[in-house]
Design a protein around this motif. Sequence first.
Motif, PDB file in Angstrom:
ATOM      1  N   ILE A 143      10.306  13.326  -7.348  1.00  0.00           N
ATOM      2  CA  ILE A 143       9.131  13.329  -6.458  1.00  0.00           C
ATOM      3  C   ILE A 143       9.172  12.109  -5.538  1.00  0.00           C
ATOM      4  O   ILE A 143       9.067  10.971  -6.000  1.00  0.00           O
ATOM      5  N   ARG A 144       9.306  12.366  -4.245  1.00  0.00           N
ATOM      6  CA  ARG A 144       9.146  11.304  -3.248  1.00  0.00           C
ATOM      7  C   ARG A 144       7.680  11.311  -2.829  1.00  0.00           C
ATOM      8  O   ARG A 144       7.112  12.376  -2.555  1.00  0.00           O
ATOM      9  N   ALA A 145       7.106  10.130  -2.799  1.00  0.00           N
ATOM     10  CA  ALA A 145       5.676  10.037  -2.518  1.00  0.00           C
ATOM     11  C   ALA A 145       5.418   9.256  -1.237  1.00  0.00           C
ATOM     12  O   ALA A 145       6.262   8.487  -0.783  1.00  0.00           O
ATOM     13  N   ARG A 146       4.234   9.491  -0.661  1.00  0.00           N
ATOM     14  CA  ARG A 146       3.765   8.584   0.401  1.00  0.00           C
ATOM     15  C   ARG A 146       2.343   8.162   0.025  1.00  0.00           C
ATOM     16  O   ARG A 146       1.621   8.899  -0.655  1.00  0.00           O
ATOM     17  N   LYS A 147       1.964   6.999   0.475  1.00  0.00           N
ATOM     18  CA  LYS A 147       0.675   6.415   0.136  1.00  0.00           C
ATOM     19  C   LYS A 147      -0.457   7.283   0.682  1.00  0.00           C
ATOM     20  O   LYS A 147      -0.385   7.776   1.811  1.00  0.00           O
ATOM     21  N   LEU A 148      -1.487   7.470  -0.128  1.00  0.00           N
ATOM     22  CA  LEU A 148      -2.655   8.253   0.271  1.00  0.00           C
ATOM     23  C   LEU A 148      -3.764   7.298   0.690  1.00  0.00           C
ATOM     24  O   LEU A 148      -4.101   6.368  -0.041  1.00  0.00           O
ATOM     25  N   THR A 149      -4.326   7.503   1.884  1.00  0.00           N
ATOM     26  CA  THR A 149      -5.478   6.690   2.302  1.00  0.00           C
ATOM     27  C   THR A 149      -6.619   7.614   2.701  1.00  0.00           C
ATOM     28  O   THR A 149      -6.383   8.773   3.095  1.00  0.00           O
ATOM     29  N   PHE A 150      -7.836   7.126   2.565  1.00  0.00           N
ATOM     30  CA  PHE A 150      -9.016   7.890   2.961  1.00  0.00           C
ATOM     31  C   PHE A 150      -9.648   7.244   4.181  1.00  0.00           C
ATOM     32  O   PHE A 150      -9.585   6.034   4.351  1.00  0.00           O
ATOM     33  N   THR A 151     -10.255   8.047   5.024  1.00  0.00           N
ATOM     34  CA  THR A 151     -11.040   7.483   6.132  1.00  0.00           C
ATOM     35  C   THR A 151     -12.501   7.810   5.905  1.00  0.00           C
ATOM     36  O   THR A 151     -12.845   8.891   5.409  1.00  0.00           O
ATOM     37  N   LYS A 152     -13.346   6.849   6.245  1.00  0.00           N
ATOM     38  CA  LYS A 152     -14.787   7.022   6.043  1.00  0.00           C
ATOM     39  C   LYS A 152     -15.477   6.834   7.384  1.00  0.00           C
ATOM     40  O   LYS A 152     -15.274   5.809   8.053  1.00  0.00           O
TER      41      LYS A 152
END
Length: 260
Positions: free
Chosen positions: A96-105
């Motif tokens: 599994i290659r991953a990328r960082k998850l970010t949220f916008t508010k």
Amino acid sequence: MVDEALKNGFARDIVLMKLVGMNPVVVHGGGPQIGKLLERIGKPSQFVQGMRVTDSETMDVVEMVLGGLVNKEIVNLINRHGGKAVGLTGKDGELIRARKLTFTKNAPELNTPEIIDIGHVGEVASISTEVVDMLVHGDFIPVIAPIGVGDDGQSYNINADLVAGKLAETLKAEKLILLTNTAGLLDKQGKLLTGLNAQQVNELIADGTIYGGMLPKIGCALDAVQAGVKTAHIIDGRVEHAVLLEIFTNEGVGTLIRSR
């Protein structure tokens, strides 16, 4: 997966599936176990939009619990019931290659959306099935912890349903089965819904029948069937032998979703 009888029943079901010629691949989470260990070391758990805020110290705990404790418990259970299970994390064989998850508010007082960083939480960038294919063809049952590795070499904690769905798509699996602690997808009267197609599911999301914690599961199921998995099932893991009942009976024990 917290009840001994259900855990043993699940392991037997997986072994039986392998014996009759199916090729089960197990993906697991471990949220409650992670929470318990963090509590023991005096570290409070924080959540943003249902995702655990994961700093470096928390990520160490996540890797210990998912890649060690929970993974090896499931492997051991399957082996004790006559199967040949092998435990992996997404780091093994570059699975599994991953990328960082970010949220916008979006806040009214801000001109631009605020980006919320929740640490080592990721989403699936890509999946390489080489190691899984090798194990399946060698008559082993892969048991996968949802930890991916980024281009930066960092470990990322990924939602287990998300990993299961993406893995099912990549493997071109016949079925994606998501075990949960509810009866499945219920209508507004509390009646179990099943035999749904993608359009019906989208209508249920639009009218508010599907909401909250069920939305990510449904999203995974929909993505999988639209990407070629024949059927997705959201089933009640509290029912003994739920997996076999869903596969081998006409009624099943949960919600079945197909592309159309």
